[in-house]
Enzyme design. Sequence first.
Site, PDB file in Angstrom:
ATOM      1  N   GLU A   1     -12.905   4.134   4.846  1.00  0.00           N
ATOM      2  CA  GLU A   1     -12.914   3.448   6.134  1.00  0.00           C
ATOM      3  C   GLU A   1     -14.155   3.704   6.959  1.00  0.00           C
ATOM      4  O   GLU A   1     -14.457   2.953   7.884  1.00  0.00           O
ATOM      5  CB  GLU A   1     -11.663   3.856   6.910  1.00  0.00           C
ATOM      6  CG  GLU A   1     -10.442   3.339   6.216  1.00  0.00           C
ATOM      7  CD  GLU A   1      -9.220   4.143   6.528  1.00  0.00           C
ATOM      8  OE1 GLU A   1      -8.145   3.738   6.103  1.00  0.00           O
ATOM      9  OE2 GLU A   1      -9.340   5.177   7.176  1.00  0.00           O
TER      10      GLU A   1
ATOM     11  N   GLN B   1       0.803  -1.215   0.000  1.00  0.00           N
ATOM     12  CA  GLN B   1       0.000   0.000   0.000  1.00  0.00           C
ATOM     13  C   GLN B   1       0.839   1.269   0.000  1.00  0.00           C
ATOM     14  O   GLN B   1       0.298   2.362  -0.065  1.00  0.00           O
ATOM     15  CB  GLN B   1      -0.940  -0.025   1.211  1.00  0.00           C
ATOM     16  CG  GLN B   1      -1.887  -1.217   1.196  1.00  0.00           C
ATOM     17  CD  GLN B   1      -2.776  -1.328   2.407  1.00  0.00           C
ATOM     18  OE1 GLN B   1      -2.970  -2.420   2.912  1.00  0.00           O
ATOM     19  NE2 GLN B   1      -3.333  -0.220   2.890  1.00  0.00           N
TER      20      GLN B   1
ATOM     21  N   ARG C   1      -8.760  -1.187   7.544  1.00  0.00           N
ATOM     22  CA  ARG C   1      -9.700  -0.209   6.988  1.00  0.00           C
ATOM     23  C   ARG C   1     -10.015   0.858   8.033  1.00  0.00           C
ATOM     24  O   ARG C   1     -11.174   1.098   8.378  1.00  0.00           O
ATOM     25  CB  ARG C   1     -10.979  -0.910   6.551  1.00  0.00           C
ATOM     26  CG  ARG C   1     -11.683  -0.167   5.426  1.00  0.00           C
ATOM     27  CD  ARG C   1     -12.930  -0.876   4.990  1.00  0.00           C
ATOM     28  NE  ARG C   1     -13.463  -0.260   3.816  1.00  0.00           N
ATOM     29  CZ  ARG C   1     -13.796  -0.916   2.708  1.00  0.00           C
ATOM     30  NH1 ARG C   1     -13.619  -2.206   2.633  1.00  0.00           N
ATOM     31  NH2 ARG C   1     -14.300  -0.292   1.684  1.00  0.00           N
ATOM     32  N   CYS C   2      -8.962   1.479   8.537  1.00  0.00           N
ATOM     33  CA  CYS C   2      -9.112   2.344   9.712  1.00  0.00           C
ATOM     34  C   CYS C   2      -8.004   3.372   9.698  1.00  0.00           C
ATOM     35  O   CYS C   2      -6.898   3.091   9.283  1.00  0.00           O
ATOM     36  CB  CYS C   2      -9.011   1.474  10.962  1.00  0.00           C
ATOM     37  SG  CYS C   2      -8.580   2.352  12.460  1.00  0.00           S
TER      38      CYS C   2
END
Lengths: 794, 155
Positions: free
Chosen positions: A746, A228, A374-375
């Site tokens: 997110e 990522q 996802r935060c």
Amino acid sequence: MATIENLPSPSAERPIGFGRLKRKEDARFIRGQGTYLDDIRLPGMVHGAILRSPYAHARVVSIDTSRALAHPNVAAVVTAKDLETLGLAWMPTISYDTQAVLAGDKVRFQGQEVAFVIATDEYSANDALQLIDVEYEPLPAIVNARKALDPDAPLIRDDKAGQHDNLASPTWEAGDEEATNRAFAEADTVVSRDIIYPRCHPAPLETCGIIADFNPQTGQLNIWNGNQAPHAHRTVYAHVAGLAEHMIRIRCSDIGGGFGNKVPVYPGYVCAIAGSIVAGVPVKWIENRTENLVSTGFARDYVMRAEMCSKDGKITGLRVDVIADHGAFDSTAQPTKFPAGFFHIVCGSYDLQASHVKVKAVYTNKAPGGVAYRCSFRITEAVYLVERMVDALALKMKADPIDLRMRSFIAPGQFPYETTTGWTYDSGNYAETMKVAMDIAGYDDLRREQREKRERGELMGIGVAFFTEGVGAGPRKHMDILGLAMNDGADLRVHPSGKAVVSISAQTQGQGHETTFAQIVAEELGIPPEDIEVRQGDTDKSPYGLGTYGSRSTPVSGAAVAVVSRKVRDKARLIAATMLETRPEDLAWEKGRWYVKGDPEKGAMIEDIAVRAYGGEPMPEGMEGGLDAQVIYDPPNLTYPYGAYIAVVDVDPDTAQVTVRRFIAVDDCGVRINPMIVDGQIHGGLAEGIGIALMELLSFDAEGNCLNSSFMDYLIPTALECPDFELGETVTPCPHHPLGAKGVGESPNVGSPPAIVNAVIDALYETHGVDHIDMPCTPARVWAAMQGRPEPPQ
Amino acid sequence: MRYDATLKVNGRAYPVAIEPGRNLLSVLRSEVGLTGAKEGCDDSECGACMVLLDGQPVNSCSYLALQADGREIVTIEGLAGEDGDLHPLQQAFLDQGGVQCGFCTPGMLISAKALLDRNPSPDEDEIRLALSGNLCRCTGYSGIVRAVQAVAEQR
């Protein structure tokens, strides 16, 4: 020269700019022609496999690799001793800790990397793992964060000089303790809860892996790796391997999901790189599903104690004390100055009098992490805590949970709003968004239905959560990772044909960057999105930046693309003025062309300006040819998307099975660039939230055995567990983002778990007295709670 | 010891010589050279490797390649027509936002095709049940289910 009639005509199907444009990348995906890591084969490539520890905590007495080396297809077996000679036995984590690449004298979690086999094919590499003889001397393991600091707890990190206990980081605080004490002293209602956000895992469908290809002749290291943050990875490899950054090239190709799991550098990556440097051939290593679940970046694992208070019907104070379980090595993902990430956003969407937050981290004999699944750096834990606490308070006050929230919200006129823990929220109209969610849900009707069902013995729950997120880290004066500013770059080049290439430092893992970023350029320059190529994920072909996680793409990289487009537009204006023989200030812009104010027929389209920029005719005095620009964008603040979520659940009175019957999500993420992609992001995050709330759990027995090492035990939602999500929106633009956008990826994962758990408690409180339950709300756990025997997650 | 076999994939015959322990997925990806089917778990849990075997959806990661000798295999690469025209499901996935990272998409499309081949007009529950062996981490299944519904409604 093109004429005004030739301006591209936008439509709903084919917007030139923002709108529901179908994704450019899908053409290859629906044909099975995406190129993921395992689809890449290089000539002469060999394959790696990792031997992992069966014990959570043990001394390594001896490692005998002779039988494996005798395997006809095995080229090498690497152990910690070999890595020590290369200076690669340990690597830095993203939290300034160290992590063993391969275990030397001790293993510290089950699944830890012990040896790396290189063979001609993956079958032989895996067969040879069985031929390595390791003698272990088991040690007692610590798997419970609350016991990690007991005086008799075994010391996990005896490799670290001066480390005498299992404290991974000292207590970190935010807010005002004295003011909080006063708020509690003045309060008329106080509630407290012990709340666990259990360990879970992002589990992207494509696991982690790498191909490392070192060329001994040129000294060039080529890496293919779905990650990522390719530029940050390259900098880490440069430090670890002692190579110059320009001699390392990382290419990401297509990535089968990330969700935070593909942020860290893993030992397998370093082993493959070391293997290729030593062997001089490409080495591919791809982990299997079990390796992904038991050894790579987990998420959450926060053990929280909270108190919340109210006065005159309004929430006034919050006090939180957290133990964070980081596992055996601290490789949590967060900006340097924020050892608990952004957890202190825990005061939520409410205008509090005071709050105080304490977080300390411990080592345990569990896999290292935790990444932001996802935060945005622990905001998920914070939102879960505050939204559970608001419901707990509402229960005690006998108030409707929406009424209490409405009374306590930060009001629209208070923005920009500084929270009691130091965040400056940019914009919002929380009550409006809450009302939209109530309308879609038919909230009053749902309460009526619930009453009727209760009379029939049916268990139905309505759960509410309202979240505020801080995404798009972040301003360089406050935020860095490993000393790298959290900025993102964009290079934009409009070619003589009028078509464009924009290179970005963000990296898609499925979010649709090729479409969204083309739409931003299209919106700003009027070039059709199909004529704009988005380049990403190749460190040789994209500007430096920190990548995609923490919902950074649109807030940071998207802003960079907007700004670079405007720089190109500004240059185009000067060229157009020369072309039209007028002054730049006499020109006005409409999408795709500069025209003369007062004579709109007279203008120059961007493609004609591009021709001029590269052609033989004169440029404006002192201006270089070409039509391109570059920027590094430093966001002035985070952006603060928010949303109102309502979950409707049914609990089977006989089996305690929870079914999410409806889920209403109203998100305000500012301006939406591609509403179809935004909807898709929300759908996906809601499914993950259902998983976390009901199914997903990494649990351990007392010896530290991980009990969830496949999708048979680590349950992620299927189509059967997900309802047809009901979405709504409000649009409150971000005042400091050039497009008014805030980021959304997110939000649904952050907001949905508390809504669902609040719904489960709402279903069970009146009939069974259940006022607390920890996730995941499995039938067994819900059943135990219904019988008055709540169980902790592990 | 390798054994000779002929894999009939997307209407074309591929002679292969493979060890008996090789699974169909790895042979499709390596020897046949069709990399559309993916490995997400190697354990029949995620469905990313789904192919049609004589019209039935199977997890090719858990199916021995030699068992497929002489049988009709359809992979994602065989879904579009010979002239490159998209299968209606492919078009619907694109239209309805049924794709994000794309990793589950090949298997998901294969399962959806198998469903519509045996039941041309399934309701939403039947679609969700038929796709429950295919995990997707990105889409929340909404776009996927709507895509299958859209194709079913056209029929």
